[in-house]
Design a protein around this motif. Sequence first.
Motif, PDB file in Angstrom:
ATOM      1  N   GLU A  19       4.596  28.832  21.852  1.00 22.22           N
ATOM      2  CA  GLU A  19       3.152  29.074  21.980  1.00 22.22           C
ATOM      3  C   GLU A  19       2.897  30.536  22.359  1.00 22.22           C
ATOM      4  O   GLU A  19       2.007  31.183  21.818  1.00 22.22           O
ATOM      5  CB  GLU A  19       2.518  28.159  23.042  1.00 22.22           C
ATOM      6  N   GLU A  20       3.683  31.026  23.302  1.00 21.99           N
ATOM      7  CA  GLU A  20       3.493  32.422  23.735  1.00 21.99           C
ATOM      8  C   GLU A  20       3.781  33.397  22.580  1.00 21.99           C
ATOM      9  O   GLU A  20       3.063  34.365  22.374  1.00 21.99           O
ATOM     10  CB  GLU A  20       4.402  32.744  24.914  1.00 21.99           C
ATOM     11  N   LEU A  21       4.830  33.079  21.809  1.00 23.77           N
ATOM     12  CA  LEU A  21       5.176  33.954  20.679  1.00 23.77           C
ATOM     13  C   LEU A  21       4.073  33.903  19.622  1.00 23.77           C
ATOM     14  O   LEU A  21       3.682  34.930  19.057  1.00 23.77           O
ATOM     15  CB  LEU A  21       6.519  33.540  20.064  1.00 23.77           C
ATOM     16  N   GLU A  22       3.551  32.709  19.399  1.00 27.28           N
ATOM     17  CA  GLU A  22       2.462  32.565  18.409  1.00 27.28           C
ATOM     18  C   GLU A  22       1.218  33.330  18.855  1.00 27.28           C
ATOM     19  O   GLU A  22       0.506  33.911  18.050  1.00 27.28           O
ATOM     20  CB  GLU A  22       2.137  31.078  18.190  1.00 27.28           C
ATOM     21  N   GLU A  23       0.984  33.333  20.152  1.00 21.13           N
ATOM     22  CA  GLU A  23      -0.163  34.055  20.710  1.00 21.13           C
ATOM     23  C   GLU A  23      -0.036  35.562  20.430  1.00 21.13           C
ATOM     24  O   GLU A  23      -1.009  36.221  20.059  1.00 21.13           O
ATOM     25  CB  GLU A  23      -0.184  33.795  22.238  1.00 21.13           C
ATOM     26  N   ILE A  24       1.187  36.092  20.575  1.00 23.29           N
ATOM     27  CA  ILE A  24       1.424  37.520  20.291  1.00 23.29           C
ATOM     28  C   ILE A  24       1.062  37.806  18.832  1.00 23.29           C
ATOM     29  O   ILE A  24       0.396  38.786  18.515  1.00 23.29           O
ATOM     30  CB  ILE A  24       2.903  37.902  20.570  1.00 23.29           C
ATOM     31  N   LEU A  25       1.475  36.911  17.941  1.00 17.63           N
ATOM     32  CA  LEU A  25       1.207  37.124  16.512  1.00 17.63           C
ATOM     33  C   LEU A  25      -0.274  37.012  16.179  1.00 17.63           C
ATOM     34  O   LEU A  25      -0.785  37.771  15.361  1.00 17.63           O
ATOM     35  CB  LEU A  25       1.998  36.125  15.663  1.00 17.63           C
ATOM     36  N   ALA A  49       8.461  38.761  17.987  1.00 20.98           N
ATOM     37  CA  ALA A  49       7.919  37.397  18.061  1.00 20.98           C
ATOM     38  C   ALA A  49       8.116  36.669  16.732  1.00 20.98           C
ATOM     39  O   ALA A  49       8.572  35.518  16.700  1.00 20.98           O
ATOM     40  CB  ALA A  49       6.433  37.454  18.428  1.00 20.98           C
ATOM     41  N   LEU A  50       7.816  37.349  15.629  1.00 22.71           N
ATOM     42  CA  LEU A  50       7.937  36.709  14.310  1.00 22.71           C
ATOM     43  C   LEU A  50       9.403  36.367  13.999  1.00 22.71           C
ATOM     44  O   LEU A  50       9.699  35.285  13.486  1.00 22.71           O
ATOM     45  CB  LEU A  50       7.355  37.639  13.225  1.00 22.71           C
ATOM     46  N   LEU A  51      10.298  37.268  14.332  1.00 23.30           N
ATOM     47  CA  LEU A  51      11.719  37.009  14.061  1.00 23.30           C
ATOM     48  C   LEU A  51      12.229  35.846  14.907  1.00 23.30           C
ATOM     49  O   LEU A  51      13.046  35.036  14.455  1.00 23.30           O
ATOM     50  CB  LEU A  51      12.549  38.271  14.330  1.00 23.30           C
ATOM     51  N   LEU A  52      11.736  35.747  16.154  1.00 21.84           N
ATOM     52  CA  LEU A  52      12.184  34.645  17.012  1.00 21.84           C
ATOM     53  C   LEU A  52      11.591  33.308  16.569  1.00 21.84           C
ATOM     54  O   LEU A  52      12.193  32.260  16.764  1.00 21.84           O
ATOM     55  CB  LEU A  52      11.816  34.933  18.476  1.00 21.84           C
ATOM     56  N   LEU A  53      10.427  33.350  15.949  1.00 21.56           N
ATOM     57  CA  LEU A  53       9.803  32.108  15.460  1.00 21.56           C
ATOM     58  C   LEU A  53      10.368  31.682  14.102  1.00 21.56           C
ATOM     59  O   LEU A  53      10.203  30.536  13.695  1.00 21.56           O
ATOM     60  CB  LEU A  53       8.285  32.314  15.313  1.00 21.56           C
ATOM     61  N   ALA A  54      11.020  32.614  13.407  1.00 20.73           N
ATOM     62  CA  ALA A  54      11.480  32.341  12.035  1.00 20.73           C
ATOM     63  C   ALA A  54      12.549  31.248  12.013  1.00 20.73           C
ATOM     64  O   ALA A  54      13.359  31.128  12.931  1.00 20.73           O
ATOM     65  CB  ALA A  54      12.025  33.619  11.426  1.00 20.73           C
ATOM     66  N   ARG A  55      12.543  30.469  10.930  1.00 23.22           N
ATOM     67  CA  ARG A  55      13.595  29.462  10.754  1.00 23.22           C
ATOM     68  C   ARG A  55      14.834  30.121  10.150  1.00 23.22           C
ATOM     69  O   ARG A  55      15.950  29.843  10.550  1.00 23.22           O
ATOM     70  CB  ARG A  55      13.117  28.335   9.825  1.00 23.22           C
ATOM     71  N   ARG A  56      14.599  31.011   9.156  1.00 29.51           N
ATOM     72  CA  ARG A  56      15.735  31.667   8.495  1.00 29.51           C
ATOM     73  C   ARG A  56      15.440  33.147   8.307  1.00 29.51           C
ATOM     74  O   ARG A  56      15.098  33.584   7.203  1.00 29.51           O
ATOM     75  CB  ARG A  56      15.999  31.013   7.137  1.00 29.51           C
ATOM     76  N   PRO A  57      15.539  33.930   9.388  1.00 29.78           N
ATOM     77  CA  PRO A  57      15.306  35.368   9.239  1.00 29.78           C
ATOM     78  C   PRO A  57      16.510  36.067   8.593  1.00 29.78           C
ATOM     79  O   PRO A  57      17.646  35.629   8.780  1.00 29.78           O
ATOM     80  CB  PRO A  57      15.124  35.829  10.693  1.00 29.78           C
TER      81      PRO A  57
END
Length: 263
Positions: free
Chosen positions: A221-227, A65-73
Amino acid sequence: METWIPPDHPRRESLLIREKLVEGFREGIVVPQGLIAHGRGECFDYLIGERTIEPARKAIKASAALLLLARRPVISVNGNTAALVPEDLIKLSRELGAPLEVNLFYRTRERAERIARKLAMLGAPRVLGVDDVVEGVPGLSSERRLVSREGILVADVVLVALEDGDRTEALKRIGKKVIAIDLNPLSRTARAADITIVDNVVRAVPLLVEEIKILKNRSREELEEILKSYDNNKVLGEALLHIKRRLEEISLTLMGSGSTIAT
Ligand code: PTJ
């Protein structure tokens, strides 16, 4: 890979992993210290039962989730990971559109080039960390302070594996989110990272690739919820409890079965 390990050897998998590292050492990719570091990892792997435990699965999901939300992973690569899981790291890089960056504790230009060449030969779309490095991690005196101008220097999320605690802490100080893969739940890296996957890189990286494929189409939103529901200290505690319970079970079984010496 040429190997003398019998096909029916009960510890074949573990011995084959060692062979990969030895081969990496002979190719000038792994440092001798990397072989020692692997031994420490093997010991923790033995304690957790050489399988991906539930706390690691939670951490893998949060990492995806964090990697998918990242701007520059950015995916940091060292000698051991280049020897053990080069293809999986390349898959991860492709899946995320994130560069691989060679970042070494025992850095020499020759070894950095060798690792970058290996990754490129295996099809890595973008490998940073050879000619493009600057002193970019204040407060870090090891060679790991040399980071790519287009990679770790400007990254918001960095994935590291078999890492030293100093760099994880230094990366945190300059505002990066750090995901660590480390079999030792007690290490400074494990405790300093935002997310720690207590698992062997050879199991964790392929599972991370699969989880990213699963979560790829989820909304932010779903990814943020996981985090939001993820707590790294809790996950580390669960990993330690897993080891404690497992050792207790084994001890009780041993004591219950008895083994006196017949005279
Ligand atoms: O290639 P370089 O120059 O960057 O050097 C790499 C090493 C590994 C030598 C360097 O980073 C090092 O010295 O690492 P440490 O401080 O020994 O930390 C390695 C951590 O990784 C320890 O906590 C080990 O338990 C853990 N570990 C070892 N093997 C594995 C592992 N974690 C996951 N998977 C493994 N296969």
